[in-house]
Design an enzyme around this catalytic site. Structure first.
Site, PDB file in Angstrom:
ATOM      1  N   SER A 279       4.550   6.498   3.519  1.00  0.00           N
ATOM      2  CA  SER A 279       4.335   5.259   4.302  1.00  0.00           C
ATOM      3  C   SER A 279       3.232   5.534   5.308  1.00  0.00           C
ATOM      4  O   SER A 279       3.485   5.795   6.474  1.00  0.00           O
ATOM      5  CB  SER A 279       5.641   4.837   4.980  1.00  0.00           C
ATOM      6  OG  SER A 279       6.245   5.941   5.634  1.00  0.00           O
ATOM      7  N   ASP A 322      -2.402 -10.320   5.713  1.00  0.00           N
ATOM      8  CA  ASP A 322      -2.691  -8.879   5.560  1.00  0.00           C
ATOM      9  C   ASP A 322      -4.054  -8.616   4.920  1.00  0.00           C
ATOM     10  O   ASP A 322      -4.587  -7.510   5.060  1.00  0.00           O
ATOM     11  CB  ASP A 322      -1.622  -8.221   4.677  1.00  0.00           C
ATOM     12  CG  ASP A 322      -0.342  -7.909   5.428  1.00  0.00           C
ATOM     13  OD1 ASP A 322      -0.183  -8.391   6.558  1.00  0.00           O
ATOM     14  OD2 ASP A 322       0.511  -7.195   4.868  1.00  0.00           O
ATOM     15  N   HIS A 454      24.544 -14.837  32.590  1.00  0.00           N
ATOM     16  CA  HIS A 454      25.264 -13.586  32.822  1.00  0.00           C
ATOM     17  C   HIS A 454      26.551 -13.590  32.014  1.00  0.00           C
ATOM     18  O   HIS A 454      27.230 -14.604  31.978  1.00  0.00           O
ATOM     19  CB  HIS A 454      25.586 -13.452  34.307  1.00  0.00           C
ATOM     20  CG  HIS A 454      26.395 -12.224  34.604  1.00  0.00           C
ATOM     21  ND1 HIS A 454      25.844 -10.963  34.651  1.00  0.00           N
ATOM     22  CD2 HIS A 454      27.725 -12.077  34.839  1.00  0.00           C
ATOM     23  CE1 HIS A 454      26.787 -10.083  34.907  1.00  0.00           C
ATOM     24  NE2 HIS A 454      27.952 -10.730  35.026  1.00  0.00           N
TER      25      HIS A 454
HETATM   26  P1  FAD Z   1       2.052 -10.829   1.268  1.00  0.00           P
HETATM   27  O1  FAD Z   1       3.372 -11.054   1.874  1.00  0.00           O
HETATM   28  O2  FAD Z   1       1.710  -9.487   0.792  1.00  0.00           O
HETATM   29  O3  FAD Z   1       1.963 -11.865   0.047  1.00  0.00           O
HETATM   30  C1  FAD Z   1       0.892 -11.888  -0.818  1.00  0.00           C
HETATM   31  C2  FAD Z   1       1.329 -12.548  -2.113  1.00  0.00           C
HETATM   32  O4  FAD Z   1       0.186 -12.804  -2.900  1.00  0.00           O
HETATM   33  C3  FAD Z   1       2.237 -11.681  -2.982  1.00  0.00           C
HETATM   34  O5  FAD Z   1       3.331 -12.436  -3.434  1.00  0.00           O
HETATM   35  C4  FAD Z   1       1.363 -11.278  -4.165  1.00  0.00           C
HETATM   36  O6  FAD Z   1       2.107 -11.146  -5.362  1.00  0.00           O
HETATM   37  C5  FAD Z   1       0.450 -12.489  -4.251  1.00  0.00           C
HETATM   38  N1  FAD Z   1      -0.842 -12.222  -4.894  1.00  0.00           N
HETATM   39  C6  FAD Z   1      -1.712 -11.225  -4.673  1.00  0.00           C
HETATM   40  N2  FAD Z   1      -2.828 -11.407  -5.408  1.00  0.00           N
HETATM   41  C7  FAD Z   1      -2.650 -12.535  -6.104  1.00  0.00           C
HETATM   42  C8  FAD Z   1      -3.456 -13.268  -7.011  1.00  0.00           C
HETATM   43  N3  FAD Z   1      -4.681 -12.886  -7.339  1.00  0.00           N
HETATM   44  N4  FAD Z   1      -2.935 -14.394  -7.545  1.00  0.00           N
HETATM   45  C9  FAD Z   1      -1.693 -14.827  -7.229  1.00  0.00           C
HETATM   46  N5  FAD Z   1      -0.910 -14.184  -6.351  1.00  0.00           N
HETATM   47  C10 FAD Z   1      -1.378 -13.068  -5.800  1.00  0.00           C
HETATM   48  N6  FAD Z   1       6.221  -7.745   9.072  1.00  0.00           N
HETATM   49  C11 FAD Z   1       6.877  -8.314  10.106  1.00  0.00           C
HETATM   50  O7  FAD Z   1       6.307  -9.139  10.810  1.00  0.00           O
HETATM   51  N7  FAD Z   1       8.174  -7.965  10.374  1.00  0.00           N
HETATM   52  C12 FAD Z   1       8.838  -7.058   9.640  1.00  0.00           C
HETATM   53  O8  FAD Z   1      10.005  -6.783   9.901  1.00  0.00           O
HETATM   54  C13 FAD Z   1       8.157  -6.449   8.547  1.00  0.00           C
HETATM   55  N8  FAD Z   1       8.793  -5.536   7.796  1.00  0.00           N
HETATM   56  C14 FAD Z   1       8.125  -4.978   6.743  1.00  0.00           C
HETATM   57  C15 FAD Z   1       8.780  -4.002   5.996  1.00  0.00           C
HETATM   58  C16 FAD Z   1       8.133  -3.391   4.943  1.00  0.00           C
HETATM   59  C17 FAD Z   1       8.855  -2.349   4.146  1.00  0.00           C
HETATM   60  C18 FAD Z   1       6.798  -3.783   4.611  1.00  0.00           C
HETATM   61  C19 FAD Z   1       6.084  -3.176   3.456  1.00  0.00           C
HETATM   62  C20 FAD Z   1       6.142  -4.747   5.358  1.00  0.00           C
HETATM   63  C21 FAD Z   1       6.796  -5.338   6.436  1.00  0.00           C
HETATM   64  N9  FAD Z   1       6.167  -6.280   7.238  1.00  0.00           N
HETATM   65  C22 FAD Z   1       6.823  -6.835   8.298  1.00  0.00           C
HETATM   66  C23 FAD Z   1       4.785  -6.713   6.966  1.00  0.00           C
HETATM   67  C24 FAD Z   1       4.790  -8.060   6.226  1.00  0.00           C
HETATM   68  O9  FAD Z   1       5.543  -7.941   5.045  1.00  0.00           O
HETATM   69  C25 FAD Z   1       3.366  -8.487   5.897  1.00  0.00           C
HETATM   70  O10 FAD Z   1       2.582  -8.482   7.073  1.00  0.00           O
HETATM   71  C26 FAD Z   1       3.351  -9.890   5.321  1.00  0.00           C
HETATM   72  O11 FAD Z   1       4.117  -9.972   4.153  1.00  0.00           O
HETATM   73  C27 FAD Z   1       1.918 -10.330   5.014  1.00  0.00           C
HETATM   74  O12 FAD Z   1       1.940 -11.622   4.504  1.00  0.00           O
HETATM   75  P2  FAD Z   1       0.792 -12.165   3.544  1.00  0.00           P
HETATM   76  O13 FAD Z   1       1.170 -13.572   3.243  1.00  0.00           O
HETATM   77  O14 FAD Z   1      -0.515 -11.894   4.140  1.00  0.00           O
HETATM   78  O15 FAD Z   1       0.866 -11.281   2.223  1.00  0.00           O
HETATM   79  P1  NAI Z   2       1.861   2.298   9.902  1.00  0.00           P
HETATM   80  O1  NAI Z   2       0.442   2.038  10.154  1.00  0.00           O
HETATM   81  O2  NAI Z   2       2.885   1.635  10.751  1.00  0.00           O
HETATM   82  O3  NAI Z   2       2.164   3.858   9.995  1.00  0.00           O
HETATM   83  C1  NAI Z   2       1.521   4.783   9.185  1.00  0.00           C
HETATM   84  C2  NAI Z   2       1.675   6.145   9.837  1.00  0.00           C
HETATM   85  O4  NAI Z   2       1.260   7.127   8.911  1.00  0.00           O
HETATM   86  C3  NAI Z   2       0.814   6.305  11.083  1.00  0.00           C
HETATM   87  O5  NAI Z   2       1.593   6.799  12.132  1.00  0.00           O
HETATM   88  C4  NAI Z   2      -0.268   7.272  10.637  1.00  0.00           C
HETATM   89  O6  NAI Z   2      -0.750   8.072  11.687  1.00  0.00           O
HETATM   90  C5  NAI Z   2       0.472   8.083   9.591  1.00  0.00           C
HETATM   91  N1  NAI Z   2      -0.384   8.727   8.607  1.00  0.00           N
HETATM   92  C6  NAI Z   2      -1.495   8.233   8.013  1.00  0.00           C
HETATM   93  N2  NAI Z   2      -1.986   9.130   7.122  1.00  0.00           N
HETATM   94  C7  NAI Z   2      -1.162  10.204   7.154  1.00  0.00           C
HETATM   95  C8  NAI Z   2      -1.127  11.440   6.457  1.00  0.00           C
HETATM   96  N3  NAI Z   2      -2.040  11.751   5.548  1.00  0.00           N
HETATM   97  N4  NAI Z   2      -0.152  12.317   6.751  1.00  0.00           N
HETATM   98  C9  NAI Z   2       0.802  12.024   7.662  1.00  0.00           C
HETATM   99  N5  NAI Z   2       0.824  10.853   8.360  1.00  0.00           N
HETATM  100  C10 NAI Z   2      -0.138   9.954   8.101  1.00  0.00           C
HETATM  101  O7  NAI Z   2       2.078   1.941   8.356  1.00  0.00           O
HETATM  102  P2  NAI Z   2       3.380   1.765   7.489  1.00  0.00           P
HETATM  103  O8  NAI Z   2       4.575   2.326   8.169  1.00  0.00           O
HETATM  104  O9  NAI Z   2       3.008   2.234   6.143  1.00  0.00           O
HETATM  105  O10 NAI Z   2       3.520   0.201   7.468  1.00  0.00           O
HETATM  106  C11 NAI Z   2       2.479  -0.625   6.942  1.00  0.00           C
HETATM  107  C12 NAI Z   2       2.389  -1.921   7.663  1.00  0.00           C
HETATM  108  O11 NAI Z   2       3.540  -2.709   7.428  1.00  0.00           O
HETATM  109  C13 NAI Z   2       2.262  -1.714   9.154  1.00  0.00           C
HETATM  110  O12 NAI Z   2       0.938  -2.015   9.523  1.00  0.00           O
HETATM  111  C14 NAI Z   2       3.191  -2.704   9.771  1.00  0.00           C
HETATM  112  O13 NAI Z   2       2.501  -3.656  10.510  1.00  0.00           O
HETATM  113  C15 NAI Z   2       3.898  -3.394   8.613  1.00  0.00           C
HETATM  114  N6  NAI Z   2       5.338  -3.267   8.831  1.00  0.00           N
HETATM  115  C16 NAI Z   2       5.889  -3.948   9.874  1.00  0.00           C
HETATM  116  C17 NAI Z   2       7.215  -3.822  10.168  1.00  0.00           C
HETATM  117  C18 NAI Z   2       7.757  -4.536  11.348  1.00  0.00           C
HETATM  118  O14 NAI Z   2       7.080  -5.407  11.873  1.00  0.00           O
HETATM  119  N7  NAI Z   2       8.950  -4.212  11.814  1.00  0.00           N
HETATM  120  C19 NAI Z   2       8.109  -2.986   9.365  1.00  0.00           C
HETATM  121  C20 NAI Z   2       7.407  -2.265   8.320  1.00  0.00           C
HETATM  122  C21 NAI Z   2       6.079  -2.432   8.066  1.00  0.00           C
END
Ligand code: FAD
Ligand code: NAI
Length: 475
Positions: A279, A322, A454
């Protein structure tokens, strides 16, 4: 003949589906194209967030928290539970049900808002009279013509160079949300948001978890006082976190993964784990869009290049979420989606990047908005700081969850709130008050004067505001 729409949205994640709904509310004819499928080939709208991100991770965090509470903490409340055991298949099935409810909810919203949904990959074909031709390939093969296009194709996990995700042993967020049996030893590369949230899930369920982070500081993006408190809490829970490491070699075999890495002192180590979560951030998803054919410009990091209002270099083509610059957060994607739909409709849409909250859903939760102490110092801003510990909050004591504090940073002269940093119970909910105050450019005194119910955890926010003026009442 091609179907005509005012707007075609490519991607039905939080950026795309919300843009589609807002545009439909504003009277546009809207289509949304999404490629994601369920295991049985049905549409799975909702993007990363719904399918392999926010929603399933929070379902697992909740279930694993209940498990740990039942095992370790119910007794503190005088509740004796005997024979607590884990049914991981049921826990994972529940998570899948929660995901499906969200998929279905979005399909319902499309119907309700008269949005045409196409299940397949959307790609640019050409510029045509009346807009852009978008080709849908997959289940719902179709040629669409759109006056406006919103690209919301999201992101995909970044690989460690030379180490492919097989989702069995080397896991991205996708595989890490569905490990079929609790690994004895779990390695995590990257102590960011995913590493900490999913590392916590599997630790609570019984895995021995080691998290290896490249940066010398733990949670460098957070206020360092918060990061310090978090590191203390996670370490006490049993997460092994090493910062400043360099991964030298990763070898996979049928038995698992063996890693060699150098620690911050330059010493070499070996680590064997059953599963490895990588990750280390995410990369924009521009594959399959055929943007090259129409000259869609990317920035130097591979994101779709946009201006402050999400306009790409092509007329009437927008991009949100994203796949463009800025934090990779669902609420940021949604806000951009709404703002773009409103701009297309000739309204004034706005996203305030200074008040986008960040949340990490660990226990304790971590949430912040605005600038932290390191950033204010770097920017040369004179500020006052006020903190209040949950230890001194009655509700936190009643909950039995007193870790952490609320810290408010306010301008030294004007008292305007510049940043709020919370580590502790329900930080994810408490941060909303701070966002509201900052959006209205309110002062610490405003929070201090507002009557908070509270006993609530929100009183800790009020007390931190009082602390800015050095006049806490309960500490
Ligand atoms: P996405 O959600 O990635 O959606 C893009 C969609 O486009 C997908 O369904 C994909 O299949 C589709 N797509 C791609 N290319 C094409 C194409 N050419 N044609 C048709 N469809 C296509 N963010 C938070 O704010 N809170 C959290 O708690 C949180 N937890 C997370 C936990 C994890 C494990 C991960 C990985 C991410 C988390 N995030 C969280 C980040 C969040 O999921 C993303 O920021 C968010 O989903 C981005 O939304 P998006 O609409 O830009 O893209
Ligand atoms: P992240 O950017 O949060 O963390 C990646 C971490 O990996 C950083 O601390 C970085 O320094 C480290 N790293 C990078 N290269 C490395 C290497 N070669 N060796 C060791 N460490 C290394 O990214 P993450 O956790 O993958 O999540 C991706 C995105 O998804 C985040 O940008 C976040 O915004 C979103 N997300 C949001 C959540 C939420 O809002 N609660 C929950 C999960 C994901």
């Amino acid at each position: 003949m091609a179907k005509q729409f005012d707007l075609v949205v490519i991607g039905a994640g939080p950026g795309g589906y919300i843009a589609a709904i807002r545009a439909a509310q504003l009277g546009m004819t809207v289509a949304c194209v999404d490629a994601a499928s369920t295991a049985d080939g049905k549409p799975a709208p909702g993007g990363t967030c719904t399918n392999v991100g926010c929603i399933p991770s929070k379902a697992l965090l909740q279930s694993s928290e209940h498990y740990e509470q039942a095992k370790e903490h119910f007794e503190d409340h005088g509740i004796e539970v005997k024979g607590v055991s884990l049914k991981l298949d049921k826990l994972l099935a529940r998570k899948n049900t929660v995901v499906k409810q969200n998929n279905d909810g979005i399909l319902y919203l499309f119907k309700k808002n008269k949005i045409s949904f196409f299940h397949g990959t959307g790609a640019f074909s050409s510029k045509v009279d009346g807009g852009w031709s978008i080709k849908v390939e997959g289940k719902d093969e179709e040629e669409l013509v759109a006056k406006h296009v919103v690209v919301a194709t999201g992101s995909t996990p970044r690989q460690l160079p030379g180490l492919e995700f097989d989702e069995t042993t080397v896991l991205s967020n996708d595989g890490a949300l569905s490990i079929p049996s609790v690994p004895k030893k779990l390695g995590v590369i990257g102590a960011g948001v995913i590493g900490l949230e999913l590392g916590s899930v599997w630790r609570r369920l019984g895995a021995e978890v080691t998290v290896l982070e490249a940066m010398p500081d733990f949670l460098a993006v957070a206020d360092q006082q918060v990061a310090k408190e978090a590191l203390k809490a996670f370490t006490k829970q049993g997460l092994k976190i090493e910062t400043g490491v360099k991964i030298d070699e990763v070898k996979t075999s049928s038995k698992g993964v063996s890693l060699e890495y150098t620690d911050a002192k330059g010493e070499e180590h070996k680590l064997s784990v059953d599963k490895l979560i990588v990750s280390i951030g995410r990369v924009p998803n521009v594959q399959g869009l055929n943007g090259e054919a129409v000259g869609l410009k990317l920035d130097e990091r591979g994101f779709i290049a946009v201006d402050d209002e999400c306009r790409t270099n092509l007329p009437n083509v927008w991009a949100v979420g994203d796949v463009v610059r800025g934090p990779m957060l669902a609420h940021k994607a949604e806000s951009e989606g709404v703002a773009v739909a409103e701009r297309i409709a000739g309204q004034y849409g706005d996203v305030n990047f200074d008040t986008i909250p960040s949340v990490i859903y660990t226990s304790p939760e971590i949430a912040w908005v605005g600038r932290n102490e390191q950033q204010l110092k770097k920017d040369g801003v004179a500020y006052k700081a006020g903190s209040f510990p949950f230890m001194a909050n009655g509700r936190a004591r009643a909950l039995g969850d007193t870790t952490g504090f609320v810290k408010i940073l306010a301008d030294a002269k004007t008292d305007e709130v510049l940043g709020v940093h919370i580590i502790g119970p329900t930080a994810s909910e408490l941060i909303a008050e701070a966002v509201t105050i900052m959006e209205f450019r309110g002062a610490a005194e405003d929070i201090a004067r507002i009557c908070h119910a509270h006993p609530t955890l929100s009183e800790a926010v009020k007390e931190a505001a009082l602390a800015v003026d050095k006049r806490t009442l309960n500490f």
